[in-house]
Every structure is written in structure tokens, then in C-alpha cells.
Design an enzyme around this catalytic site. Structure first.
Site, PDB file in Angstrom:
ATOM      1  CG  ASP A 310      -2.198   0.829   0.957  1.00 26.35           C
ATOM      2  OD1 ASP A 310      -2.154   1.696   0.059  1.00 26.35           O
ATOM      3  OD2 ASP A 310      -3.199   0.659   1.659  1.00 26.35           O
TER       4      ASP A 310
HETATM    5  C1  BGC Z   1      -5.061   3.061   0.197  1.00 29.49           C
HETATM    6  C2  BGC Z   1      -5.321   1.987  -0.831  1.00 29.49           C
HETATM    7  C3  BGC Z   1      -5.236   2.567  -2.222  1.00 29.49           C
HETATM    8  C4  BGC Z   1      -3.873   3.209  -2.399  1.00 29.49           C
HETATM    9  C5  BGC Z   1      -3.666   3.797  -3.772  1.00 29.49           C
HETATM   10  C6  BGC Z   1      -3.783   3.830  -0.112  1.00 29.49           C
HETATM   11  O1  BGC Z   1      -3.605   4.903   0.728  1.00 29.49           O
HETATM   12  O2  BGC Z   1      -4.971   2.472   1.471  1.00 29.49           O
HETATM   13  O3  BGC Z   1      -6.579   1.400  -0.607  1.00 29.49           O
HETATM   14  O4  BGC Z   1      -5.442   1.579  -3.170  1.00 29.49           O
HETATM   15  O5  BGC Z   1      -3.732   4.245  -1.439  1.00 29.49           O
HETATM   16  O6  BGC Z   1      -4.365   4.958  -3.950  1.00 29.49           O
END
Ligand code: BGC
Length: 768
Positions: A310
Site C-alpha cells: 500500500d
Molecule cells: C489506500 C489503498 C489505495 C492506495 C492507492 C492507499 O492509501 O490504502 O486502498 O489503493 O492508497 O491509492
């Protein structure tokens, strides 16, 4: 020694003979050709494949660093990322939704080096299109996942996946960071609305349908489908404090029974990618959990795709979770735990990541075998998506983008999600005679219908809202003579010190308007938010909004409470003051229109709660609780008392469930098939959710009172009597026993459907 010399000499000849431009170029590589690609890649190129950067790192900005409008790629930044760092993946959207033309321009630039054969590996672009293609102007916006789950309609979930994938591809994007398969068991969590609710069976079935919709059912993913990304593996949603990215404590039994099944099923279905939990479970950060990522996911479940981190989570192992004393150690820890791609994602951090990784491989702290494994997985996914053949779609092959056909599907999903929780004296459907005041902060807000991840990350900016879409007030006006409908907000929500706050807005006008109306439709809830910005300190619904209900009741008006909530907020004090209560969740752009049709009776409510709605701030309980949760102070078994139970929802017209019976059963093998009749004795067609629950009466680990094992949503015409069939194998009976083994334990089980009940006797223990 001689062997080594001869061998390396052979490789050199093989590579030289590949082509004049020294890199092998395959348009649809076989597994063997992927090995050839890996063999000829330098460490730098391999590491680059594992590096994912955000669009902000390569787009043009003004001298304050703000993205230009329209969005354009900065060629020098792109060249540096691709040529010097060999970056393999890009994500995201800058700070706001883009038009199809902007996407076309961005994608054309990003893929130009590959198409000109300056590169031999295409870029993989990913996006969070989590309730429709929420980052492309004019795209189709569905309800957020929690609303989708409330439809209990797997076909709608499949359609949402398919439409979203199509519109992603129309925007040039082949990879969607969805579905969220986290279990919604912490109502405080800011991302509760992104889940498919609290139940593993409902969540798994709806999640599988989404994956099928995204990826299609072919061997490879065609140009109208996109790779799914299961997230966030695993336990992110169970944070103990309720705040985002804080620790969860999940005993192994519940990890196995509740949190893992949806991921396992989706991996078995062929989901191509998976994203990791940013938080910490049982003391181990998701990104450092070798057992879960490598042993469980890759070895036990044979996951073939790749694992992406993430946002900044390699970095956070060092800066937040402190399991790594330096950034370099953090990268080594996460990569060796089994994460294949790092969403680094900014500049200059991505450069540091690449340098640290190269060094780690050269020093042997990351083995070449592990690096090759990650690259192989990434190339496999790129190939499954057809990117080697052509990463850039023919943008004119998506005539259905934003079409009325797609919008009708999104509206149907909204219609089937919205859940009627109370309807005293059949106030609804409205007769059409009353004067209606539509009020509250959600009355005229498209943002509150959609929630976060809509045009911007937090979904607060109103300037990008879909043009021409009607909010609740406008939609209600369309259904009734407009002179009967008026609007007063009464309260407005805003952010103060990063937390949601409220203030009265034209309260006197609201009070005056009360006098002139018969019914007040109060659209209350919360501002869009997600992740850290969505942290809250109490589940209570904001009191100024509640005051609008109190004032309406004191004025003697009929009150319809419409909840626009990212999570179930406590309303036990105002519930008795409301004549009707509707949980709209976050129904998306078409939620206003759907709601207006539902309150007039043009459509019936068929949504059912995908979670247990709590009555008290301090008592969080779930429908599948053990009997001890029922035990009250007085010793009876009535303590379980949520505001509304999981699966609850009212309809104007309901069917009858009768005559549940076994068609087959093998009490040695643990299999059984049942049939049940559902009939419609009313005058109108109905759509009805039919859930099947099971109770294990005694077991080595305290059994749940009941748990869902399957469900169907069926339409029944007036006068019709349908037979529904359900078949189960012993998996429906199994639980994790006291010794940690999956087992169906012998003994009596009760199987329930509405008021019907059957007993099933398993004669012997079955081990899994
Ligand atoms: C979130 C994810 C997301 C990623 C990309 C993160 O902060 O937890 O769910 O897919 O960002 O935007």
C-alpha cells in the site's frame, strides 16, 4: 571454472543473437519467453519492475508544484523514471478526476517508449476505481461497496465490476485497486463503507462476483476487463482503536474463519493482484508478515499473481511501525516477506528505493531468486492483461462509456441497496398529497451521496461533481408537483482541525419551513472521508443534525430520516422520533433518483443490512455472536439488542417462505441439499433476499448462535410460487476446532430460513 566460462560465453552469444537492438521484444510472451526476458534484465531493470510511482512524480506542475490543468506528462520526469530507474508501474490521478482526453494524453505519453521499442516491457497503470470509474469525468458511479453488499445481489456486483473495468479500459487503465475484501467489523473505521459488510459468506460471494466482473471469465483478461486487486490483506479493518492503520488483534481462529476466506476464494478464482494491509496485526505489520504473504498466500494458496504494497508502506516499516531501523532495511524486510511491488510512490523516494534495493540484491540481502520471483509475477500479470501486445487501447472502441445503459445498472444497484429500517404506520410510500421539506446537510449534496474516492481522494471538492446529476432534493422534486417540495439545509458540515464539525445554517428558516410542510425528509450523515482523515472519536451522529429531527418532531411533523453514512452512526435517541428511517449508505450519483422512486413507491425497497447496526456507542456486537453475548444481567438471554440486526430491512411487498425440506442429505459425508418455497401473495412483483443460516448446537469452541451459509435474491411475480434450491458440502458445517484444525464436528445443526427450521445430524467428525 571451465564450465562457468563456457556457460557465460553461451549466454552472451544467445543475447547478441536476439536482435540488433540488443533487447528481446515479445508481443505475447510464453512462460519460457518471460524467462528469457528475466535472464537478460540487469539488476537495475528488475528492481525497476518492482517500483511503482504516482502520477504526481511525472506530471507537469506550475512553479508552486501544483498539477497543471489539463493534466500533462512531464517528458523529462518520465524519461528519468523509465530510462534511469526502469520503473514498471504507475498509479493514481494527481489530485482530481481526469477527462477521457486527459487520460488519453497521459497514457499515450506513458506508453510511447514501449510502442517505439525503446523499452521491451510495458508499464502497468493502476487506479482506485472502487465504486465505478470514479476518476474519469462522465464515468458511471455505483454505490460504494457497503451499499453494493446491501443489495445481496451477486449479479449486480458482477455488473458493477464489468462496467467499471470497461470504463477503466476506456480511460487506458488495465488495473483496478478493488475489491476491498476487508471485513466490516469495526464500525468506527473510516473505511467501513469500502467493505462488503461484516459477514464472510456475503462478503465472499459479492467479492467473487466483483472479481469476475473486473477480470471477465476468460483465460486472459481482454481489452474490456481489468486486473482486480484484493485488498487489504489482511485484518486492516479490525483496528482495535477504530483509527486508520492502527493495530488489530485477531486470534488465529477468527483469522481463519472470518478474515481470510474471502481472500482465499478470490485467489482461487484467479484474481491477479493483491494489496497489503497498512496496519499491524498481532504485533506484525502487514508488510512484514512472511507467514501470511509467502507461506499462506503464495505457497499454501498457490497465488500466481503479484503482491503490491500500500501507499508508502515500505517506508512506514521504518518511520511508523519501527520494525526496520532504516529505509533500506524496510525494503529488505517487506520484499523478503513477500511483497513484490512497492507503491513507493513519490519523487525522490522512489529513487532511494531503487538504489537501496539494488544494493540489497548486490550484497545478497535479497536473493536473485526472490527478485526474479517478483519480476516473474509482475510480467505474468502484464502479459495476462495483454499489455505486451499493446498497452494502449484503441480509445474509440468504448462507445458504452458513461452510457445510459451503464447508468441504469448503477441506478438499479442504488435502488436495491437502499434499506428501509422503519416505516411506522406505513408513512411510506408517500401519497403525493403532502408538502415535503427536504432538509439536512445531505439534502442537496452529491458529495454526501458518493462519499470519498469520488473525483478526488476525500470526495469533498464540489467542483468535479458529475454534471447533470440530480441530488436528493432535485430528484424528489421530479417525482411530485414541485410546488409541494422545498429545501432547507438547517445544518452544514465542515472540517475543523481535521475533524468533522457542524454548525446551524439558516436554522430560523428551517423552523419556519417546518410550519408550512407536512413531512420532513431529513438527509443526515457525515462528510465524505476515508483513511486517516476519516478517523472519528465517537460513533454518535452529530448532535446538531439530531436537533433537526427533534425540532421537526416538536413541530408535529412526520419525519423521514435518510442516513447517508460511511459507517453506522448511533441514533438510538432520535430513532423513536422518526416515522420512517432509510439507510442509503453512500449510493453514488444515482442515489438521489433511486431514493425518490423508493419513497413514492415506484420501486420497492429490497436492500438488507450487510452489518449489525449498533444501538450504543460502547456496545459493538455482531449477529453471529455466541450465546454469552445474549446473556443479560437478569439471567435471561435477551441482552443482544442492536439497533437493527444484520440482514434486516423492510419492503412494501413481501413474499412468504414455506416448506423448507431436505432433498438430499448424507450425514456421514456432511452434504445436504434443501429446497424452500417462496411465494408472492400480493399484487405486485417482488424481489426478495432469502438467506440460509446454520447453528451448530454444541462444539469444542463456543458456537455462534447462527451464521449465514448461503443466500439468493429472487424475483417473484404476483401469485407465483417458486422453489429455491441450495446445495451444501461439509464446508458449510466446518469451523476451527479447539485444536486449531478445520473440522465439521459431529452433532446437531439447525438450518434456518425465515421461520422455517430443519435439524441435521452429522454422525462423525470430518477433518479438512
Ligand atoms: C489506500 C489503498 C489505495 C492506495 C492507492 C492507499 O492509501 O490504502 O486502498 O489503493 O492508497 O491509492
Amino acid at each position: 571454472m571451465l564450465k562457468t566460462v563456457i556457460y557465460s560465453g553461451f549466454i552472451a552469444i544467445a543475447l547478441l543473437s536476439l536482435s540488433g537492438n540488443e533487447k528481446p521484444y515479445f508481443s505475447n510472451p510464453t512462460a519460457q519467453e518471460i524467462e528469457t526476458l528475466i535472464d537478460q534484465m540487469s539488476i537495475e531493470e528488475k528492481v525497476g519492475q518492482t517500483c511503482q510511482i504516482t502520477l504526481d512524480a511525472i506530471h507537469q506542475t506550475d512553479n508552486k508544484g501544483q498539477a497543471l490543468i489539463p493534466e500533462r506528462i512531464d517528458q523529462a520526469k518520465l524519461k528519468e523514471a523509465l530510462e534511469e530507474y526502469h520503473v514498471g508501474s504507475i498509479l493514481n490521478v494527481g489530485w482530481h478526476t481526469l477527462s477521457l482526453d486527459e487520460w488519453k494524453s497521459v497514457m499515450t505519453d506513458i506508453h510511447a517508449p514501449y510502442l517505439k521499442k525503446e523499452q521491451n516491457i510495458p508499464i502497468l497503470y493502476g487506479i482506485d476505481a472502487i465504486h465505478g470509474v470514479n476518476y474519469t469525468i462522465g464515468g458511471t458511479l455505483f454505490p460504494q461497496e457497503i451499499g453494493l453488499a446491501a443489495t445481496w445481489n451477486t449479479e449486480l456486483a458482477r455488473q458493477m465490476g464489468e462496467v467499471t473495468a470497461y470504463e477503466c479500459r476506456a480511460s487506458g487503465i488495465p488495473w483496478n485497486f478493488s475489491p476491498v475484501l476487508d471485513l466490516g467489523r469495526q464500525p468506527l473505521w473510516s473505511r467501513h463503507f469500502e467493505t462488503l459488510g461484516e459477514d464472510p459468506v456475503l462478503g465472499t460471494q459479492m467479492g467473487l462476483a466483483l472479481v469476475e466482473g473486473y477480470q471477465g471469465s476468460g483465460q486472459t483478461v481482454d481489452q474490456f476487463h481489468a486486473a482486480a486487486c484484493l485488498k487489504h490483506f489482511v485484518g486492516y479493518s479490525a483496528s482495535f482503536s477504530g483509527r486508520d492503520r492502527t493495530p488489530a488483534f485477531i486470534p488465529e481462529k477468527y483469522m481463519q474463519e472470518l478474515y481470510l476466506p474471502a481472500f482465499k476464494a478470490a485467489v482461487e478464482k484467479g484474481a491477479l493482484t493483491l494489496m497489503i494491509n497498512s496496519g499491524v496485526v498481532n504485533g506484525i505489520p502487514g508488510h512484514a508478515n512472511y507467514k501470511l504473504l509467502t507461506q499462506t498466500l503464495k505457497k499454501d494458496w498457490a497465488f500466481k499473481g503479484f503482491v503490491v504494497s500500500d501507499w508508502e508502506d515500505f517506508i512506514m516499516l521504518h518511520t511508523v511501525h519501527r520494525t526496520a531501523p532504516s529505509l533500506a532495511d524496510a525494503a529488505i524486510q517487506a520484499f523478503n516477506a513477500g511483497v513484490d511491488m512497492s507503491m513507493v510512490p513519490s519523487n525522490p523516494q522512489y529513487k532511494t528505493y531503487c538504489k537501496d534495493m539494488i544494493q540489497a540484491v548486490k550484497s545478497g540481502k535479497i536473493s536473485m531468486e526472490r527478485l526474479n520471483d517478483a519480476v516473474r509475477r509482475i510480467l505474468y500479470v502484464k502479459n495476462q492483461l495483454g499489455l505486451f501486445t499493446n498497452p494502449l487501447p484503441a480509445f474509440d472502441q468504448y462507445p458504452l462509456f458513461g452510457s445510459s445503459k451503464f447508468k441504469a445498472m448503477a441506478k438499479q444497484a442504488a435502488l436495491e441497496s437502499i434499506t428501509l429500517l422503519k416505516n411506522e404506520s406505513n408513512l411510506l410510500p408517500l401519497s403525493g398529497q403532502q408538502r415535503i421539506l427536504v432538509a439536512g446537510p445531505g439534502a442537496a449534496s452529491l458529495n454526501m451521496l458518493n462519499g470519498a474516492w469520488t473525483h478526488t481522494w476525500q470526495g469533498l471538492d464540489t467542483s468535479f461533481n458529475t454534471k447533470g446529476v440530480l441530488n436528493i432534493y432535485q430528484s424528489v422534486r421530479q417525482q411530485f408537483p414541485s410546488s409541494q417540495i422545498s429545501l432547507q439545509q438547517g445544518v452544514e458540515l465542515y472540517l475543523e482541525n481535521d475533524f468533522e464539525a457542524s454548525r446551524y445554517k439558516d436554522l430560523n428558516a428551517y423552523k419556519k419551513a417546518l410550519k408550512k410542510n407536512d413531512v420532513v425528509m431529513l438527509c443526515l450523515g457525515e462528510l465524505p472521508s476515508t483513511e486517516k482523515p476519516g478517523d472519528i472519536r465517537s460513533l454518535q451522529l452529530d448532535d446538531k443534525q439530531k436537533e433537526l429531527v427533534r425540532l421537526a418532531k416538536a413541530a408535529g411533523k412526520k419525519v423521514i430520516l435518510v442516513l447517508l453514512e460511511a459507517r453506522p452512526r448511533i441514533i438510538n435517541d432520535i430513532e423513536p422520533l422518526c416515522d420512517a428511517i432509510i439507510q442509503a449508505y453512500l449510493p453514488g450519483d444515482h442515489g438521489g433518483a433511486a431514493l425518490a422512486e423508493l419513497i413514492t413507491g415506484k420501486a420497492d425497497f429490497t436492500g438488507r443490512l450487510p452489518y449489525t447496526y449498533p444501538r450504543y456507542d460502547g456496545v459493538i456486537e455482531f449477529y453471529d455472536h455466541p450465546r454469552s453475548v445474549d446473556r443479560s444481567k437478569s439471567g435471561d438471554f435477551k441482552a443482544y439488542n442492536p439497533q437493527w440486526d444484520f440482514g434486516f430491512g423492510l419492503s412494501y411487498n413481501t413474499g412468504k417462505v414455506k416448506n423448507m425440506r431436505f432433498v438430499n442429505k448424507d450425514e456421514q459425508k456432511g452434504t445436504f441439499s434443501i429446497e424452500v418455497n417462496v411465494s408472492n401473495e400480493g399484487q405486485k412483483p417482488i424481489l426478495m433476499v432469502v438467506p440460509i443460516y446454520i447453528s451448530d448446537l454444541y462444539a469444542s469452541t463456543t458456537p455462534e448462535n447462527k451464521r449465514l451459509i448461503d443466500f439468493q435474491k429472487v424475483s417473484i411475480l404476483p401469485g407465483e410460487n417458486k422453489t429455491l434450491a441450495f446445495s451444501f458440502d461439509a464446508n458449510a458445517l466446518k469451523r476451527v476446532s479447539a485444536d486449531g484444525q478445520w473440522r465439521a464436528e459431529k452433532g446437531t445443526f439447525e438450518i434456518r430460513c425465515a421461520e422455517e427450521m430443519l435439524n441435521y445430524e452429522l454422525f462423525n467428525d470430518l477433518l479438512f
